[in-house]
Design a protein around this motif. Structure first.
Motif, PDB file in Angstrom:
ATOM      1  N   UNK A  37       0.840  -1.209   0.000  1.00  0.00           N
ATOM      2  CA  UNK A  37       0.000   0.000   0.000  1.00  0.00           C
ATOM      3  C   UNK A  37       0.870   1.253   0.000  1.00  0.00           C
ATOM      4  N   UNK A  38       1.834   1.293   0.887  1.00  0.00           N
ATOM      5  CA  UNK A  38       2.679   2.480   1.019  1.00  0.00           C
ATOM      6  C   UNK A  38       3.695   2.576  -0.128  1.00  0.00           C
ATOM      7  N   UNK A  39       4.330   1.462  -0.454  1.00  0.00           N
ATOM      8  CA  UNK A  39       5.377   1.504  -1.477  1.00  0.00           C
ATOM      9  C   UNK A  39       4.797   1.873  -2.839  1.00  0.00           C
ATOM     10  N   UNK A  40       3.625   1.320  -3.153  1.00  0.00           N
ATOM     11  CA  UNK A  40       3.028   1.608  -4.462  1.00  0.00           C
ATOM     12  C   UNK A  40       2.491   3.037  -4.545  1.00  0.00           C
ATOM     13  N   UNK A  41       2.200   3.654  -3.406  1.00  0.00           N
ATOM     14  CA  UNK A  41       1.703   5.033  -3.506  1.00  0.00           C
ATOM     15  C   UNK A  41       2.796   6.074  -3.287  1.00  0.00           C
ATOM     16  N   UNK A  42       3.737   5.802  -2.408  1.00  0.00           N
ATOM     17  CA  UNK A  42       4.761   6.824  -2.115  1.00  0.00           C
ATOM     18  C   UNK A  42       6.105   6.511  -2.783  1.00  0.00           C
ATOM     19  N   UNK A  43       6.402   5.211  -2.944  1.00  0.00           N
ATOM     20  CA  UNK A  43       7.665   4.853  -3.607  1.00  0.00           C
ATOM     21  C   UNK A  43       8.859   4.874  -2.667  1.00  0.00           C
ATOM     22  N   UNK A  44      10.025   5.080  -3.254  1.00  0.00           N
ATOM     23  CA  UNK A  44      11.273   4.880  -2.511  1.00  0.00           C
ATOM     24  C   UNK A  44      11.551   5.990  -1.476  1.00  0.00           C
ATOM     25  N   UNK A  45      10.907   7.142  -1.614  1.00  0.00           N
ATOM     26  CA  UNK A  45      11.181   8.248  -0.685  1.00  0.00           C
ATOM     27  C   UNK A  45      10.972   7.846   0.772  1.00  0.00           C
ATOM     28  N   UNK A  46       9.980   6.980   0.981  1.00  0.00           N
ATOM     29  CA  UNK A  46       9.666   6.616   2.363  1.00  0.00           C
ATOM     30  C   UNK A  46      10.813   5.813   2.980  1.00  0.00           C
ATOM     31  N   UNK A  47      11.481   4.999   2.155  1.00  0.00           N
ATOM     32  CA  UNK A  47      12.618   4.236   2.686  1.00  0.00           C
ATOM     33  C   UNK A  47      13.782   5.172   3.007  1.00  0.00           C
ATOM     34  N   UNK A  48      14.025   6.133   2.120  1.00  0.00           N
ATOM     35  CA  UNK A  48      15.108   7.101   2.370  1.00  0.00           C
ATOM     36  C   UNK A  48      14.840   7.859   3.670  1.00  0.00           C
ATOM     37  N   UNK A  49      13.571   8.242   3.855  1.00  0.00           N
ATOM     38  CA  UNK A  49      13.220   9.009   5.056  1.00  0.00           C
ATOM     39  C   UNK A  49      13.427   8.169   6.322  1.00  0.00           C
ATOM     40  N   UNK A  50      12.955   6.913   6.289  1.00  0.00           N
ATOM     41  CA  UNK A  50      13.127   6.047   7.470  1.00  0.00           C
ATOM     42  C   UNK A  50      14.614   5.823   7.759  1.00  0.00           C
ATOM     43  N   UNK A  51      15.396   5.624   6.698  1.00  0.00           N
ATOM     44  CA  UNK A  51      16.849   5.426   6.872  1.00  0.00           C
ATOM     45  C   UNK A  51      17.482   6.680   7.488  1.00  0.00           C
ATOM     46  N   UNK A  52      17.010   7.853   7.062  1.00  0.00           N
ATOM     47  CA  UNK A  52      17.598   9.093   7.595  1.00  0.00           C
ATOM     48  C   UNK A  52      17.344   9.216   9.102  1.00  0.00           C
ATOM     49  N   UNK A  53      16.304   8.503   9.587  1.00  0.00           N
ATOM     50  CA  UNK A  53      16.010   8.507  11.032  1.00  0.00           C
ATOM     51  C   UNK A  53      16.671   7.322  11.729  1.00  0.00           C
ATOM     52  N   UNK A  54      17.503   6.572  10.961  1.00  0.00           N
ATOM     53  CA  UNK A  54      18.201   5.405  11.494  1.00  0.00           C
ATOM     54  C   UNK A  54      17.240   4.285  11.913  1.00  0.00           C
ATOM     55  N   UNK A  55      16.107   4.195  11.180  1.00  0.00           N
ATOM     56  CA  UNK A  55      15.164   3.117  11.457  1.00  0.00           C
ATOM     57  C   UNK A  55      15.532   1.896  10.621  1.00  0.00           C
ATOM     58  N   UNK A  56      15.084   0.719  11.074  1.00  0.00           N
ATOM     59  CA  UNK A  56      15.265  -0.501  10.291  1.00  0.00           C
ATOM     60  C   UNK A  56      13.989  -0.743   9.475  1.00  0.00           C
ATOM     61  N   UNK A  57      14.168  -1.427   8.335  1.00  0.00           N
ATOM     62  CA  UNK A  57      13.031  -1.568   7.418  1.00  0.00           C
ATOM     63  C   UNK A  57      12.843  -3.015   6.956  1.00  0.00           C
TER      64      UNK A  57
END
Ligand code: C5P
Length: 238
Positions: A37-57
């Protein structure tokens, strides 16, 4: 330090909702699941953002195609920096082995840590009537889950996604060196939504799960941080 066994499912359409929730949960949650749901609507930006917060994915896109397509698709996704990615075990032994081998080779070639590769056994939403509709009526769901988990292990896959109700059987059959990720988690008294083969957070861990994927009991709670903290308190020390 946050308990990394809790993976919160970011089942949203809008980046704004993700930012709001992740910010609200703050340091209490380290691991997030990004699904279709999230990946198909927002794409890769969400992963970059989570990584910038040092989150695991955990990138939960459940790939299932012929061996070459699945393996190459995973290699494309690997560049996004997820810690866990997944495929469907029903893609068969050859597909799983090709994917596991290719991911190992490609991460070594690039000199990056290999993401864990996990196979989905039978979706936790499948109930007995869905199961019979698929034509597997005579086989127990749990027997099929164990069969797929053993097949995944023999193909070099790092672990499986399965119902918490099957975690114990998988642990017994696949040993300690095999990851078990369990969605279908519902704290006592919570709405079960469309899930079927569920259990509480503590019971899932006691039965051998390494990670709990929890969505709506946290994301739809009136106070998500409170809900997450109650779950973290329940599993502390297990
Ligand atoms: O809201 P809820 O806690 O039911 O969310 C569970 C999450 O785990 C969803 O994102 C769903 O896609 C995922 N999942 C699942 N069953 C599987 C694999 C993944 O429920 N077998």
């Amino acid at each position: 330090m946050a308990d990394e066994r809790l993976i919160v499912a970011l089942d949203f359409h809008h980046f704004g909702d993700v930012k709001k929730l992740v910010t609200e949960l703050g340091d209490s949650v380290k691991f997030y699941k990004v699904g279709m749901e999230l990946f198909y609507s927002v794409g890769t930006d969400v992963l970059d953002w989570l990584k910038s917060l040092d989150k695991k994915i955990f990138l939960d896109l459940k790939l299932c195609d012929i061996p070459n397509t699945t393996a190459n698709g995973l290699c494309s996704l690997m560049n996004l920096g997820a810690d866990i990615m997944n495929i469907h075990a029903t893609g068969g032994f050859t597909m799983m082995k090709t994917a596991a081998d290719k991911l190992r080779e490609e991460s070594a070639r690039l000199g990056i840590a290999k993401p864990k590769l996990i196979a989905v056994t039978i979706l936790t939403s499948i109930n007995q009537s869905d199961w019979e509709g698929l034509g597997y009526g005579a086989t127990e769901i749990s027997a099929q889950v164990v069969r797929l988990a053993k097949l995944a292990k023999s193909a070099g896959v790092d672990g499986v996604v399965a119902s918490p109700q099957e975690a114990k059987l998988i642990r017994e059959n696949c040993g300690d060196d095999f990851l078990i990720i369990t969605p279908g988690i519902r704290p006592a008294g919570a709405d079960i939504n469309d899930q079927s083969r569920i259990s509480t957070p503590a019971a899932a861990l006691k039965n051998g799960a390494n990670y709990l994927v929890i969505g709506r009991p946290i994301t739809k709670a009136e106070n998500p941080k409170d809900a997450a903290q109650k779950i973290l308190a329940e599993i502390k020390g297990i």
